[in-house]
Design a protein around this motif. Structure first.
Motif, mmCIF file in Angstrom:
data_model
loop_
_atom_site.group_PDB
_atom_site.id
_atom_site.type_symbol
_atom_site.label_atom_id
_atom_site.label_comp_id
_atom_site.label_asym_id
_atom_site.label_seq_id
_atom_site.Cartn_x
_atom_site.Cartn_y
_atom_site.Cartn_z
ATOM 1 N N SER A 89 37.251 52.423 42.087
ATOM 2 C CA SER A 89 37.013 52.489 43.541
ATOM 3 C C SER A 89 38.003 51.628 44.305
ATOM 4 O O SER A 89 38.534 52.030 45.359
ATOM 5 C CB SER A 89 35.601 51.994 43.872
ATOM 6 N N LEU A 90 38.248 50.423 43.787
ATOM 7 C CA LEU A 90 39.157 49.507 44.484
ATOM 8 C C LEU A 90 40.579 50.078 44.512
ATOM 9 O O LEU A 90 41.280 50.024 45.531
ATOM 10 C CB LEU A 90 39.133 48.134 43.796
ATOM 11 N N ARG A 91 41.015 50.653 43.397
ATOM 12 C CA ARG A 91 42.359 51.268 43.338
ATOM 13 C C ARG A 91 42.477 52.433 44.313
ATOM 14 O O ARG A 91 43.506 52.601 44.966
ATOM 15 C CB ARG A 91 42.621 51.811 41.927
ATOM 16 N N ALA A 92 41.401 53.205 44.400
ATOM 17 C CA ALA A 92 41.436 54.349 45.317
ATOM 18 C C ALA A 92 41.611 53.866 46.754
ATOM 19 O O ALA A 92 42.376 54.461 47.537
ATOM 20 C CB ALA A 92 40.139 55.163 45.176
ATOM 21 N N LEU A 153 32.371 46.594 50.741
ATOM 22 C CA LEU A 153 32.657 46.204 49.350
ATOM 23 C C LEU A 153 31.384 46.091 48.525
ATOM 24 O O LEU A 153 31.402 46.270 47.310
ATOM 25 C CB LEU A 153 33.413 44.873 49.318
ATOM 26 N N SER A 154 30.270 45.800 49.203
ATOM 27 C CA SER A 154 29.014 45.654 48.461
ATOM 28 C C SER A 154 28.635 46.956 47.759
ATOM 29 O O SER A 154 28.001 46.960 46.709
ATOM 30 C CB SER A 154 27.887 45.190 49.398
ATOM 31 N N ARG A 155 29.061 48.057 48.364
ATOM 32 C CA ARG A 155 28.820 49.377 47.753
ATOM 33 C C ARG A 155 29.528 49.491 46.398
ATOM 34 O O ARG A 155 29.023 50.112 45.466
ATOM 35 C CB ARG A 155 29.356 50.441 48.715
ATOM 36 N N SER A 163 22.573 43.594 41.644
ATOM 37 C CA SER A 163 22.382 42.414 42.478
ATOM 38 C C SER A 163 23.700 41.768 42.878
ATOM 39 O O SER A 163 23.719 40.884 43.732
ATOM 40 C CB SER A 163 21.495 41.408 41.761
ATOM 41 N N ALA A 164 24.827 42.194 42.298
ATOM 42 C CA ALA A 164 26.130 41.651 42.684
ATOM 43 C C ALA A 164 26.440 41.947 44.145
ATOM 44 O O ALA A 164 27.138 41.186 44.812
ATOM 45 C CB ALA A 164 27.230 42.239 41.795
ATOM 46 N N CYS A 165 25.899 43.045 44.659
ATOM 47 C CA CYS A 165 26.210 43.408 46.046
ATOM 48 C C CYS A 165 25.737 42.318 47.001
ATOM 49 O O CYS A 165 26.319 42.121 48.065
ATOM 50 C CB CYS A 165 25.629 44.776 46.409
#
Lengths: 404, 404
Positions: A89-92, A153-155, A163-165
């Protein structure tokens, strides 16, 4: 970012906090996307006590495969679908940025080297995956200079660990369950900043390590599939509690915050016990902590502390700074030197306490004995901020892995 | 009855059994009439192991006030509304009998002397009130020669102690919650006789005494008033389980009986934990017993035993006689001489067992250690009959109190 040669090593480093839920996340409506059956709410804990430090770097000089090194140990990134989902997702998103501005370096095409260290031992039994995935997502987003907000970014972090979100923000953070199938509305948002109610403190009672009964990912699936009481919790009880605790936080109403927190912890563990086969995370030491909190509140004549338990026996006890003597002071009087951890920035204000805040004959003697035997360490902390960009990189300008 | 003088002493003596619920009674819809929020179902335990022996007597030679002597100690009958309610109902029925046949002695006008003894120590932590009130009601009904059936009498015993209504019958007994306000349809009935499924065995693991957390009468009121999950249990979950376990009993289907029993125990304790403040009856020793039962079933590859816990830490483990070696044999191998109670009629068939039925490396080692430390006594028993009329009176022909 620093460009040290013709093939530069790009770097960004962030810290991320641990969060402890007061309305618990337990149950997925979609296991791949990590979509929860109910909303949850947590307090972000100060990074002066507990934090993950993560450097994300990328460079053409790296081997042609993404690398992740956690606490000095290389991880098999290819076997972690969740890590792969986050990085993809981050790369996209980076590709979108690069497509919009062709002058930018094509970082999305470079292999990543991500190095992460916790400042607390895994043995502390604290869920490190929330801080870990939050730091990973935040660090890579910073490396890629993504325009996305913490909410956006929480998504992504949610797909690493639910729970990391909530660890992408400071203060009091809600994770809205959302209702869309693709999970795009299942994200975290700040309910109140740490500055809104900065007096919140927490003491973690670390219970002498025992093998965990059931891993939480497996446990929550069992509960959803088998507990006859779970649907009532998810559909009716939690939505009411979410509304009530948000009001309590807005009003800085500790007694209301405390009662909802304790009841939600109990209700969560009740659905675990109602699962088939049953799941037990609390043990006799946990029960003794419950007893102690109720006894302190009874002795004081008002609600000055609240317990909550995640998927393990450790107690987290919330209280307000002004009640440090009554709460942390009483616990110190009980545990004394039998538990480590009486140190750090949150210990300053209680260094000179000698007598317990609550006379020990006002609390259950058996609970005191069980706690003395069963609690090996305390962690003193309080509400804190979200991830912070820092310059103490865990990767050198030349791309070498450093130690924190 | 015996008439030894001009003022005769009339006597009747009965035994009554303990019962252990597999669908739990927890919650009253009417505290005065002891009307429950949900139906329940129990197994009546053999009086060869555990029984209350009660003599009811009446005579004009007695002081002009009813007396009750339990285990050698005179009770303050006037302060026990529940005892008074039972005696008042029984006297009213006797008056009806006397009114219909004027030749009968006017026993309803005479003071009562009731003497009762348990053959098990109160320290065993077994609810003795069920057997006690069942014996009291049965003995007085016999003394008064009442025509009422056990089903009718269960309505009276229920007012003494809810679960006492189930001890008026043998075998597998349901207590129908009923819906009428006056409680007249809230009574016990035999679902199946002991003879229908006589192979049912039970081993009670008596956990070293600890002060009870919350008395059950108070605890169940707290649960009804505060647990967010309780209504789902009472209104939805239990009715389904009652139907399912009655079918299992009719079909002598042990695996189905066992799963429902274990899940209902867990669900009941879940609503206790969900109460406010929370109620804990199970402790780490109870959890170890749960673990052991699941491990034995897993090792054997089928369901051969089932746990259930009342309002205390003791485990009651049901199994079928043919599985004695696998279940009781394994428990004996674990507890060995560390627990008392390897004796009595139900011990005969396992006297010669030497090896555990299930190899001890197939069960959790930590659970084994906790059980060794925490179980002080076992009671070996099985399904049994209801109250029995006997002649070993606890009151002499002259009205003196005797010892059993």
């Amino acid at each position: 970012m620093a460009a040290a040669s013709e093939s530069p090593v790009y770097r960004a480093t962030t810290t991320a906090p641990v969060n402890i839920a007061v309305i618990k996340y337990w149950g997925k409506r979609d296991a791949v996307l990590n979509l929860p059956t109910n909303s949850s709410l947590s307090v972000t804990l100060s990074q002066r006590s507990l934090r993950t430090l993560t450097t994300a770097s990328c460079s053409a000089i790296y081997p042609n495969q993404d690398e992740l090194i956690l606490n000095g140990k290389p991880q098999d990134i290819q076997s972690s679908k969740r890590t792969l989902a986050c990085l993809s997702s981050l790369r996209a998103h980076r590709k979108e940025v690069e497509a919009a501005d062709s002058s930018l370096p094509k970082l999305s095409a470079l292999p990543l080297r991500i190095v992460s260290e916790n400042n607390f031992p895994t043995a502390a039994g604290l869920a490190s995956s929330a801080a870990g995935f939050a730091a990973l997502v935040r660090a890579v987003a910073d490396l890629y200079q993504l325009p996305q907000s913490p909410r956006d970014l929480s998504r992504i972090a949610r797909q690493g660990s639910g729970s990391a979100c909530r660890s992408l923000m400071g203060g009091y953070v809600a994770w809205r369950a959302g209702s869309l199938e693709d999970g795009s509305d299942s994200l975290a948002e700040e309910v109140a900043s740490a500055a809104h109610w900065p007096e919140m403190r927490a003491i973690v009672l670390v219970v002498s390590a025992e093998k965990k009964d059931v891993p939480s990912t497996e446990g929550m699936q069992t509960t959803v599939a088998t507990s006859n009481l779970f649907a009532t919790r998810a559909n009716t009880v939690v939505p009411e509690r979410m509304a009530a605790i948000e009001t309590a936080i807005q009003n800085r109403d500790f007694p209301a915050f405390a009662e909802i927190t304790m009841r939600d912890s109990n209700g969560f563990h009740a659905t675990c016990l109602d699962s088939w086969p049953p799941i037990f995370y609390m043990n006799d030491v946990s029960r003794a902590a419950v007893r102690l909190v109720h006894d302190i509140n009874r002795a004081v004549g008002r609600t000055v502390c609240a317990y909550t338990f995640d998927a393990g026996p450790n107690a987290v006890i919330y209280y307000l700074e002004k009640e440090t003597e009554l709460v942390a002071g009483t616990i110190k009087a009980i545990l004394g030197d039998k538990a480590e951890g009486w140190e750090g920035p949150f210990y300053e204000s209680m260094k000179d306490l000698s007598a317990p805040g609550v006379a020990l004959d006002k609390v259950d003697a058996r609970a005191v004995d069980v706690l003395k035997d069963g609690v090996s360490r305390v962690i003193l902390t309080g509400v804190g901020e979200g991830p912070v960009s820092v310059n103490d990189h865990l990767v050198s300008e030349k791309g070498e892995v450093l130690s924190a």
